[in-house]
Design a protein around this motif. Structure first.
Motif, mmCIF file in Angstrom:
data_model
loop_
_atom_site.group_PDB
_atom_site.id
_atom_site.type_symbol
_atom_site.label_atom_id
_atom_site.label_comp_id
_atom_site.label_asym_id
_atom_site.label_seq_id
_atom_site.Cartn_x
_atom_site.Cartn_y
_atom_site.Cartn_z
ATOM 1 N N ASN A 170 -2.087 3.621 -5.590
ATOM 2 C CA ASN A 170 -1.064 3.748 -4.554
ATOM 3 C C ASN A 170 -1.498 4.767 -3.506
ATOM 4 O OD1 ASN A 170 1.282 4.021 -3.062
ATOM 5 N ND2 ASN A 170 2.496 4.867 -4.740
ATOM 6 N N LEU A 171 -1.612 4.314 -2.253
ATOM 7 C CA LEU A 171 -2.024 5.201 -1.162
ATOM 8 C C LEU A 171 -0.860 5.667 -0.296
ATOM 9 C CD1 LEU A 171 -5.347 3.524 0.045
ATOM 10 C CD2 LEU A 171 -5.044 5.440 -1.538
ATOM 11 N N GLY A 172 0.353 5.405 -0.747
ATOM 12 C CA GLY A 172 1.508 5.902 -0.006
ATOM 13 C C GLY A 172 2.153 4.859 0.883
ATOM 14 N N LYS A 173 2.704 5.307 1.992
ATOM 15 C CA LYS A 173 3.467 4.428 2.885
ATOM 16 C C LYS A 173 2.559 3.616 3.805
ATOM 17 C CE LYS A 173 7.689 7.240 2.953
ATOM 18 N NZ LYS A 173 8.577 6.175 2.456
ATOM 19 N N LEU A 174 3.155 2.633 4.468
ATOM 20 C CA LEU A 174 2.397 1.787 5.376
ATOM 21 C C LEU A 174 1.779 2.586 6.517
ATOM 22 C CD1 LEU A 174 4.761 -1.317 5.657
ATOM 23 C CD2 LEU A 174 2.708 -1.081 4.241
ATOM 24 N N ARG A 175 2.452 3.652 6.957
ATOM 25 C CA ARG A 175 1.926 4.450 8.061
ATOM 26 C C ARG A 175 0.640 5.174 7.645
ATOM 27 N NH1 ARG A 175 3.192 6.575 13.059
ATOM 28 N NH2 ARG A 175 3.774 4.374 13.285
ATOM 29 N N HIS A 176 0.669 5.823 6.488
ATOM 30 C CA HIS A 176 -0.462 6.641 6.086
ATOM 31 C C HIS A 176 -1.476 5.844 5.258
ATOM 32 C CE1 HIS A 176 1.794 9.969 7.681
ATOM 33 N NE2 HIS A 176 2.816 9.663 6.899
ATOM 34 N N GLY A 177 -1.000 5.199 4.208
ATOM 35 C CA GLY A 177 -1.902 4.391 3.392
ATOM 36 C C GLY A 177 -2.491 3.234 4.178
ATOM 37 N N GLY A 178 -1.648 2.604 4.982
ATOM 38 C CA GLY A 178 -2.123 1.482 5.778
ATOM 39 C C GLY A 178 -3.193 1.884 6.770
ATOM 40 N N SER A 179 -3.105 3.103 7.281
ATOM 41 C CA SER A 179 -4.070 3.558 8.287
ATOM 42 C C SER A 179 -5.472 3.710 7.719
ATOM 43 C CB SER A 179 -3.599 4.874 8.915
ATOM 44 O OG SER A 179 -3.653 5.935 7.980
ATOM 45 N N VAL A 180 -5.585 4.093 6.450
ATOM 46 C CA VAL A 180 -6.923 4.228 5.858
ATOM 47 C C VAL A 180 -7.437 2.915 5.290
ATOM 48 C CG1 VAL A 180 -6.663 6.681 5.361
ATOM 49 C CG2 VAL A 180 -6.008 5.012 3.618
ATOM 50 N N MET A 181 -6.537 1.956 5.096
ATOM 51 C CA MET A 181 -6.941 0.652 4.578
ATOM 52 C C MET A 181 -7.337 -0.317 5.682
ATOM 53 S SD MET A 181 -3.938 0.191 1.726
ATOM 54 C CE MET A 181 -4.470 -1.428 1.197
ATOM 55 N N GLN A 182 -6.804 -0.117 6.874
ATOM 56 C CA GLN A 182 -7.032 -1.096 7.925
ATOM 57 C C GLN A 182 -8.411 -0.912 8.564
ATOM 58 O OE1 GLN A 182 -3.804 -0.461 10.664
ATOM 59 N NE2 GLN A 182 -4.915 1.063 11.850
ATOM 60 N N VAL A 183 -8.750 -1.807 9.474
ATOM 61 C CA VAL A 183 -10.039 -1.783 10.147
ATOM 62 C C VAL A 183 -10.283 -0.416 10.779
ATOM 63 C CG1 VAL A 183 -11.413 -2.782 12.000
ATOM 64 C CG2 VAL A 183 -9.942 -4.252 10.612
ATOM 65 N N GLY A 184 -11.408 0.200 10.444
ATOM 66 C CA GLY A 184 -11.744 1.512 10.973
ATOM 67 C C GLY A 184 -11.177 2.668 10.183
ATOM 68 N N GLY A 185 -10.416 2.373 9.122
ATOM 69 C CA GLY A 185 -9.756 3.423 8.361
ATOM 70 C C GLY A 185 -10.594 4.080 7.294
ATOM 71 N N GLY A 186 -11.738 3.520 6.980
ATOM 72 C CA GLY A 186 -12.638 4.154 6.027
ATOM 73 C C GLY A 186 -12.778 3.448 4.693
ATOM 74 N N LEU A 187 -11.769 2.674 4.284
ATOM 75 C CA LEU A 187 -11.834 2.015 2.977
ATOM 76 C C LEU A 187 -12.211 0.545 3.062
ATOM 77 C CD1 LEU A 187 -8.775 3.560 1.085
ATOM 78 C CD2 LEU A 187 -11.210 4.029 0.737
ATOM 79 N N GLY A 188 -12.348 0.034 4.279
ATOM 80 C CA GLY A 188 -12.664 -1.380 4.440
ATOM 81 C C GLY A 188 -14.004 -1.759 3.819
ATOM 82 N N ASN A 189 -14.020 -2.932 3.192
ATOM 83 C CA ASN A 189 -15.238 -3.496 2.606
ATOM 84 C C ASN A 189 -15.800 -2.632 1.482
ATOM 85 O OD1 ASN A 189 -16.875 -5.862 2.770
ATOM 86 N ND2 ASN A 189 -18.545 -4.613 3.550
ATOM 87 N N THR A 190 -14.912 -1.938 0.769
ATOM 88 C CA THR A 190 -15.329 -1.143 -0.386
ATOM 89 C C THR A 190 -14.937 -1.862 -1.675
ATOM 90 O OG1 THR A 190 -13.260 0.120 -0.366
ATOM 91 C CG2 THR A 190 -15.109 1.031 0.878
ATOM 92 N N HIS A 191 -15.632 -1.555 -2.750
ATOM 93 C CA HIS A 191 -15.289 -2.156 -4.043
ATOM 94 C C HIS A 191 -15.678 -1.189 -5.168
ATOM 95 C CE1 HIS A 191 -19.600 -3.501 -4.148
ATOM 96 N NE2 HIS A 191 -19.390 -3.664 -2.874
ATOM 97 N N PHE A 192 -14.645 -0.494 -5.637
ATOM 98 C CA PHE A 192 -14.836 0.517 -6.663
ATOM 99 C C PHE A 192 -14.393 -0.019 -8.019
ATOM 100 C CE2 PHE A 192 -13.811 2.873 -2.715
ATOM 101 C CZ PHE A 192 -15.028 3.498 -2.538
ATOM 102 N N VAL A 193 -14.918 0.632 -9.064
ATOM 103 C CA VAL A 193 -14.550 0.283 -10.433
ATOM 104 C C VAL A 193 -14.039 1.536 -11.139
ATOM 105 C CG1 VAL A 193 -15.393 -0.509 -12.679
ATOM 106 C CG2 VAL A 193 -16.234 -1.590 -10.579
ATOM 107 N N GLN A 194 -12.902 1.414 -11.814
ATOM 108 C CA GLN A 194 -12.343 2.497 -12.608
ATOM 109 C C GLN A 194 -12.830 2.336 -14.058
ATOM 110 O OE1 GLN A 194 -10.095 5.248 -11.950
ATOM 111 N NE2 GLN A 194 -10.792 5.743 -14.021
ATOM 112 N N ILE A 195 -13.555 3.323 -14.546
ATOM 113 C CA ILE A 195 -14.056 3.292 -15.926
ATOM 114 C C ILE A 195 -13.136 4.133 -16.788
ATOM 115 C CG2 ILE A 195 -15.989 3.798 -17.444
ATOM 116 C CD1 ILE A 195 -16.597 1.617 -15.464
#
Length: 197
Positions: A170-195
């Motif tokens: 959970n990255l929070g609200k659409l304003r804050h979480g959405g900003s880092v998820m959207q194009v140019g936000g830093g998390l785009g095209n990433t794929h992490f694994v939780q061990i």
């Protein structure tokens, strides 16, 4: 759970197969109509049905997998989403991959404004399509970032995806979480694994 998906391109198709693994009833649709999907019947499990866009938009959970520019028009077909969950899997690109400016809103806030009375969750858009099925080569779970303004909806979403080998974050609200998820936000095209440790 009955899940409607609008958009049957790469993202919509992968997500249809992904949620079908969870024994959900998936209603897949595209702008050219249910009949246009008939030649692809063999691609999908039996619990994926082909429906018209209007029918997909009426399901308890709706996944939006259309080009961002089309999202407001598509969502506007429903006058009141009656607090149903809409999952925004879009990215703000044009057809020729130019970034669409949405300031002062995030892209997901634009989607939320178009989906009247819906509880919007931003998710899946940071993952390359080949990882949207939750698979991991080896141990662990596929990290799935998500954001939303409704706490209860986020809990429902997390419960929906956990059985599909996702580790929802959970990255929070659409304003804050959405900003880092959207194009140019830093998390785009990433794929992490939780061990598990």
């Amino acid at each position: 759970m009955e899940i409607g998906i609008v958009g049957a391109g790469t993202v919509g198709s992968v997500l249809a197969k992904t949620f079908a693994r969870g024994d959900h009833q998936v209603k897949l649709s595209r702008h050219s109509g249910a009949a246009s999907l008939a030649p692809r019947r063999a691609e999908f499990p039996a619990n994926v049905a082909f429906v018209e866009v209007g029918a997909a938009l009426q399901q308890p959970v709706v996944i939006l997998a259309v080009p961002f520019e089309q999202a407001p028009t598509v969502l506007g077909q429903v006058a009141d989403y009656d607090q149903r969950i809409v999952i925004d899997a879009t990215n703000q690109f044009t057809a020729d991959f130019k970034k669409i400016k949405t300031a002062p809103f995030t892209g997901s806030e634009v989607v939320a404004r178009a989906a009247n009375n819906a509880r919007v969750i931003k998710a899946f858009n940071t993952l390359p399509p080949e990882f949207m099925d939750g698979h991991v080569d080896g141990p662990g779970k596929r990290v799935l970032f998500y954001a939303g303004d409704d706490v209860a909806a986020k809990k429902e979403f997390a419960a929906l995806v956990r059985p599909l080998n996702f580790r929802p974050v959970n990255l929070g609200k659409l304003r804050h979480g959405g900003s880092v998820m959207q194009v140019g936000g830093g998390l785009g095209n990433t794929h992490f694994v939780q061990i598990d440790e």
